[in-house]
Scaffold this motif. Sequence first.
Motif, PDB file in Angstrom:
ATOM      1  N   ASP A 124       7.943  10.311  -8.852  1.00 35.43           N
ATOM      2  CA  ASP A 124       8.975   9.691  -9.674  1.00 35.43           C
ATOM      3  C   ASP A 124      10.326   9.733  -8.976  1.00 35.43           C
ATOM      4  O   ASP A 124      11.092   8.762  -9.010  1.00 35.43           O
ATOM      5  CB  ASP A 124       9.065  10.404 -11.030  1.00 35.43           C
ATOM      6  CG  ASP A 124       7.858  10.131 -11.912  1.00 35.43           C
ATOM      7  OD1 ASP A 124       7.123   9.158 -11.624  1.00 35.43           O
ATOM      8  OD2 ASP A 124       7.647  10.887 -12.884  1.00 35.43           O
ATOM      9  N   ARG A 125      10.628  10.868  -8.349  1.00 38.35           N
ATOM     10  CA  ARG A 125      11.916  10.997  -7.661  1.00 38.35           C
ATOM     11  C   ARG A 125      11.989  10.044  -6.469  1.00 38.35           C
ATOM     12  O   ARG A 125      13.037   9.431  -6.218  1.00 38.35           O
ATOM     13  CB  ARG A 125      12.140  12.438  -7.205  1.00 38.35           C
ATOM     14  CG  ARG A 125      13.472  12.653  -6.505  1.00 38.35           C
ATOM     15  CD  ARG A 125      14.643  12.366  -7.414  1.00 38.35           C
ATOM     16  NE  ARG A 125      15.001  13.533  -8.201  1.00 38.35           N
ATOM     17  CZ  ARG A 125      15.902  13.530  -9.182  1.00 38.35           C
ATOM     18  NH1 ARG A 125      16.507  12.405  -9.505  1.00 38.35           N
ATOM     19  NH2 ARG A 125      16.186  14.629  -9.850  1.00 38.35           N
ATOM     20  N   GLU A 126      10.890   9.907  -5.729  1.00 41.77           N
ATOM     21  CA  GLU A 126      10.887   8.981  -4.591  1.00 41.77           C
ATOM     22  C   GLU A 126      11.079   7.545  -5.062  1.00 41.77           C
ATOM     23  O   GLU A 126      11.771   6.755  -4.409  1.00 41.77           O
ATOM     24  CB  GLU A 126       9.578   9.122  -3.808  1.00 41.77           C
ATOM     25  CG  GLU A 126       9.497  10.414  -2.999  1.00 41.77           C
ATOM     26  CD  GLU A 126       8.113  10.685  -2.438  1.00 41.77           C
ATOM     27  OE1 GLU A 126       8.017  11.499  -1.503  1.00 41.77           O
ATOM     28  OE2 GLU A 126       7.132  10.098  -2.955  1.00 41.77           O
ATOM     29  N   ARG A 127      10.481   7.195  -6.209  1.00 39.25           N
ATOM     30  CA  ARG A 127      10.682   5.854  -6.754  1.00 39.25           C
ATOM     31  C   ARG A 127      12.161   5.641  -7.111  1.00 39.25           C
ATOM     32  O   ARG A 127      12.728   4.577  -6.836  1.00 39.25           O
ATOM     33  CB  ARG A 127       9.830   5.652  -8.009  1.00 39.25           C
ATOM     34  CG  ARG A 127       8.348   5.429  -7.732  1.00 39.25           C
ATOM     35  CD  ARG A 127       7.539   5.476  -9.036  1.00 39.25           C
ATOM     36  NE  ARG A 127       6.132   5.200  -8.784  1.00 39.25           N
ATOM     37  CZ  ARG A 127       5.533   4.050  -9.050  1.00 39.25           C
ATOM     38  NH1 ARG A 127       6.218   3.053  -9.565  1.00 39.25           N
ATOM     39  NH2 ARG A 127       4.251   3.882  -8.801  1.00 39.25           N
ATOM     40  N   LYS A 149       0.834  -1.186   0.000  1.00 43.74           N
ATOM     41  CA  LYS A 149       0.000   0.000   0.000  1.00 43.74           C
ATOM     42  C   LYS A 149       0.875   1.244   0.000  1.00 43.74           C
ATOM     43  O   LYS A 149       1.829   1.344   0.741  1.00 43.74           O
ATOM     44  CB  LYS A 149      -0.895  -0.014   1.244  1.00 43.74           C
ATOM     45  CG  LYS A 149      -1.833   1.174   1.344  1.00 43.74           C
ATOM     46  CD  LYS A 149      -2.672   1.071   2.613  1.00 43.74           C
ATOM     47  CE  LYS A 149      -3.598   2.270   2.745  1.00 43.74           C
ATOM     48  NZ  LYS A 149      -4.391   2.184   3.997  1.00 43.74           N
ATOM     49  N   GLY A 150       0.528   2.203  -0.835  1.00 40.13           N
ATOM     50  CA  GLY A 150       1.261   3.456  -0.878  1.00 40.13           C
ATOM     51  C   GLY A 150       2.261   3.563  -2.010  1.00 40.13           C
ATOM     52  O   GLY A 150       2.733   4.647  -2.319  1.00 40.13           O
ATOM     53  N   ILE A 151       2.594   2.447  -2.657  1.00 40.34           N
ATOM     54  CA  ILE A 151       3.559   2.491  -3.770  1.00 40.34           C
ATOM     55  C   ILE A 151       3.088   3.454  -4.850  1.00 40.34           C
ATOM     56  O   ILE A 151       3.857   4.227  -5.410  1.00 40.34           O
ATOM     57  CB  ILE A 151       3.777   1.085  -4.368  1.00 40.34           C
ATOM     58  CG1 ILE A 151       4.696   0.266  -3.460  1.00 40.34           C
ATOM     59  CG2 ILE A 151       4.353   1.154  -5.762  1.00 40.34           C
ATOM     60  CD1 ILE A 151       6.144   0.681  -3.521  1.00 40.34           C
ATOM     61  N   GLY A 152       1.788   3.420  -5.139  1.00 40.33           N
ATOM     62  CA  GLY A 152       1.256   4.283  -6.193  1.00 40.33           C
ATOM     63  C   GLY A 152       1.307   5.758  -5.856  1.00 40.33           C
ATOM     64  O   GLY A 152       1.177   6.606  -6.747  1.00 40.33           O
ATOM     65  N   ASP A 153       1.500   6.090  -4.581  1.00 46.04           N
ATOM     66  CA  ASP A 153       1.548   7.495  -4.168  1.00 46.04           C
ATOM     67  C   ASP A 153       2.941   8.097  -4.277  1.00 46.04           C
ATOM     68  O   ASP A 153       3.106   9.308  -4.107  1.00 46.04           O
ATOM     69  CB  ASP A 153       1.074   7.635  -2.705  1.00 46.04           C
ATOM     70  CG  ASP A 153      -0.381   7.222  -2.544  1.00 46.04           C
ATOM     71  OD1 ASP A 153      -1.150   7.401  -3.498  1.00 46.04           O
ATOM     72  OD2 ASP A 153      -0.727   6.720  -1.453  1.00 46.04           O
ATOM     73  N   LEU A 154       3.942   7.264  -4.544  1.00 52.13           N
ATOM     74  CA  LEU A 154       5.309   7.779  -4.609  1.00 52.13           C
ATOM     75  C   LEU A 154       5.501   8.644  -5.851  1.00 52.13           C
ATOM     76  O   LEU A 154       5.022   8.319  -6.940  1.00 52.13           O
ATOM     77  CB  LEU A 154       6.315   6.631  -4.640  1.00 52.13           C
ATOM     78  CG  LEU A 154       6.368   5.686  -3.439  1.00 52.13           C
ATOM     79  CD1 LEU A 154       7.467   4.663  -3.630  1.00 52.13           C
ATOM     80  CD2 LEU A 154       6.565   6.460  -2.153  1.00 52.13           C
ATOM     81  N   GLY A 201       9.802  10.771   2.900  1.00 49.62           N
ATOM     82  CA  GLY A 201       8.526  10.734   2.182  1.00 49.62           C
ATOM     83  C   GLY A 201       8.131   9.325   1.800  1.00 49.62           C
ATOM     84  O   GLY A 201       6.956   8.940   1.889  1.00 49.62           O
ATOM     85  N   VAL A 202       9.117   8.523   1.381  1.00 45.38           N
ATOM     86  CA  VAL A 202       8.856   7.123   1.048  1.00 45.38           C
ATOM     87  C   VAL A 202       8.342   6.373   2.271  1.00 45.38           C
ATOM     88  O   VAL A 202       7.341   5.638   2.208  1.00 45.38           O
ATOM     89  CB  VAL A 202      10.138   6.448   0.510  1.00 45.38           C
ATOM     90  CG1 VAL A 202       9.945   4.933   0.402  1.00 45.38           C
ATOM     91  CG2 VAL A 202      10.504   7.023  -0.856  1.00 45.38           C
TER      92      VAL A 202
END
Length: 438
Positions: free
Chosen positions: A155-158, A148-153, A190-191
């Motif tokens: 691009d930079r956080e990814r 849960k939450g992966i989709g909220d990251l 943030g991640v």
Amino acid sequence: MTAPLRIALIDDEALIRTGFAAIIGAEPDLEVVAQGADGIDAVAIARSGKADVLLMDVRMPTVDGIQATERIVAEMAAPPKILVVTTFDNDDYVWQALRAGADGFLLKRTRVEDLLAAVRLVARTDALLFPEAVRRLAAAAPARKAPKGIGDLSDREREVLVLAARGLSNQEIAAELFLGRETVKTHLSGVYAKLGVRDRTQAVIAAYGRIFLEEARRLLSSADTAPLRARRVAAGTAGTIRIGFTAVSALTVLGRWIAVAAAELPGVDLVLSEMVTHAQLDALLAGEIEVGLVRQVPRSDLLDSRLVARDSLILAAPRDHPLTRLRRTPTMEDIADYDVVTYSPSEAWYFYELVVAAFQQAHLTPRYVQHISQVHTVLSVVNAGLGVALVPSSASAFNLSNLVFLEIADLPPDTVELHGVWRRDHRNPALEALLDSV
């Protein structure tokens, strides 16, 4: 000299502790400061603040290594690094160690040099060291749901998370993405918030979800090289050095350092930041650079330094200026008759004080017309015809069309100093290797 890393050995077998103590005690930069026989001892040692790294066995009576790791990570805001070392090549142990918050996982059959390198790596960086068995864990990644939450990251956080999952430290991520280390920490925070995890290890576990499968497989394809990378980092032949420098030092000392690093330390990445002296000192104390090239080093128990170059003060003047038409070398008295472009007392205090002192010692008071922070900007103003300036002789490498450089008759030579400066407590083997080489 950098203080040795403090190591604690936690294992219920006294013979194992004795063997590790003999191996580690033979290393000049490592010191065994405590030993324990179970997880209760490990927690007590961690709370005491004696150790930088705990070498923790998994299977121990009363409280095992996994449970002890969980307690230490949960209770302490800044726990020691924990390297789990076990006889058993068991996927469950690896996964549990990851979840508990360990910084690395090695087998007791690991070669001595790999063990020592791993201790140094986890102590000196933010990187996670989980070689060998991590490959097998990633093979199961398709079966696990993306957290849960992966989709909220963003691009930079990814990007930051993927690099962390590949085993890079904050410093190495900063170099890879051309960011400041504090910026990387902000992205990781943030991640953590978006994934609902407490630390780097849990975030890396999340990186093995479906969305990160491709990146996770790239991580695991290089997992077997982790011991080699650890040895290179520990030996100073791999890693990153962030260097601050003044504009003029880029023409002299910095170029020499870059050439030496390229020839003798090809596996070390240099991240360069141009800053005035006081900004470099602030960055050093904040941990944003490892070494600076500065004009003057303040007295500080936190900093160490080395004189790396000397310059003389010379005159920079417009090509058609009256001082360039003298049939002799100009003196300070000659110069004082004309407008003098000088340095900012706040941003370039070293050169400001040097120039003021030079005129005061000659009992002269020139007409200062500008106060500028950077030598190359001073040269540009002089090139435009707005006055003359006293500059370090190395600045004569700047080739401006309307600029002439002249010696000054009554100034002593070699009054301008350039120092390399670094923190005494740094733990960057690559920096030690560079300083030894230059």
